[in-house]
Design a protein around this motif. Structure first.
Motif, short mmCIF file in Angstrom:
data_model
loop_
_atom_site.label_atom_id
_atom_site.label_comp_id
_atom_site.label_asym_id
_atom_site.label_seq_id
_atom_site.Cartn_x
_atom_site.Cartn_y
_atom_site.Cartn_z
N ARG A 5 0.82 -1.20 0.00
CA ARG A 5 0.00 0.00 0.00
C ARG A 5 0.86 1.25 0.00
N LEU A 6 0.19 2.39 -0.08
CA LEU A 6 0.88 3.68 -0.11
C LEU A 6 0.98 4.25 1.30
N ILE A 19 5.68 3.35 -1.73
CA ILE A 19 4.99 2.08 -1.91
C ILE A 19 5.67 1.10 -0.97
N TYR A 39 5.92 7.28 -5.36
CA TYR A 39 4.96 7.84 -6.31
C TYR A 39 4.76 9.31 -5.98
N CYS A 46 6.65 7.82 -11.06
CA CYS A 46 6.45 6.61 -10.28
C CYS A 46 7.65 5.71 -10.52
N ILE A 48 9.13 1.97 -9.31
CA ILE A 48 8.76 0.73 -8.62
C ILE A 48 9.81 -0.33 -8.91
N VAL A 53 8.28 -6.39 -6.08
CA VAL A 53 6.83 -6.45 -6.05
C VAL A 53 6.35 -7.85 -6.41
N ALA A 63 -2.15 -6.39 -2.97
CA ALA A 63 -1.97 -4.98 -3.33
C ALA A 63 -3.28 -4.22 -3.11
N SER A 66 -5.24 1.35 -4.94
CA SER A 66 -4.42 2.43 -5.50
C SER A 66 -3.09 1.92 -6.03
N VAL A 67 -2.52 0.92 -5.39
CA VAL A 67 -1.26 0.34 -5.87
C VAL A 67 -1.51 -0.47 -7.14
#
Length: 71
Positions: A5-6, A19, A39, A46, A48, A53, A63, A66-67
């Motif tokens: 998550r953010l 993230i 982000y 962004c 990543i 991940v 996830a 939003s992710v």
């Protein structure tokens, strides 16, 4: 349950997000298990770490909505 998550960082009126991977029972501001990227909604930038991940998703992490849109 482990979630991707953010977590908000940055100043007032200048948001930025990390993230992160964290336990769902803890707040997004609590210490996270791993940081996977960042982000910036103002510039749209962004970054990543895709390998990390995928590793966390294969190990059962979920996830957030939003992710998912960022991925």
């Amino acid at each position: 349950m482990v979630k991707i998550r953010l977590a908000r960082i940055g100043r007032t009126h200048a948001p930025a997000y990390r993230i992160v991977v964290s336990d769902s029972r803890r707040t997004p501001h609590a210490e996270s298990l791993a940081q996977l990227g960042s982000y910036d909604p103002i510039s749209g930038a962004c970054s990543i770490d895709e390998e990390e991940v995928l590793k966390w998703l294969n190990n059962g992490a979920v996830a957030s909505d939003s992710v998912k849109t960022l991925l």
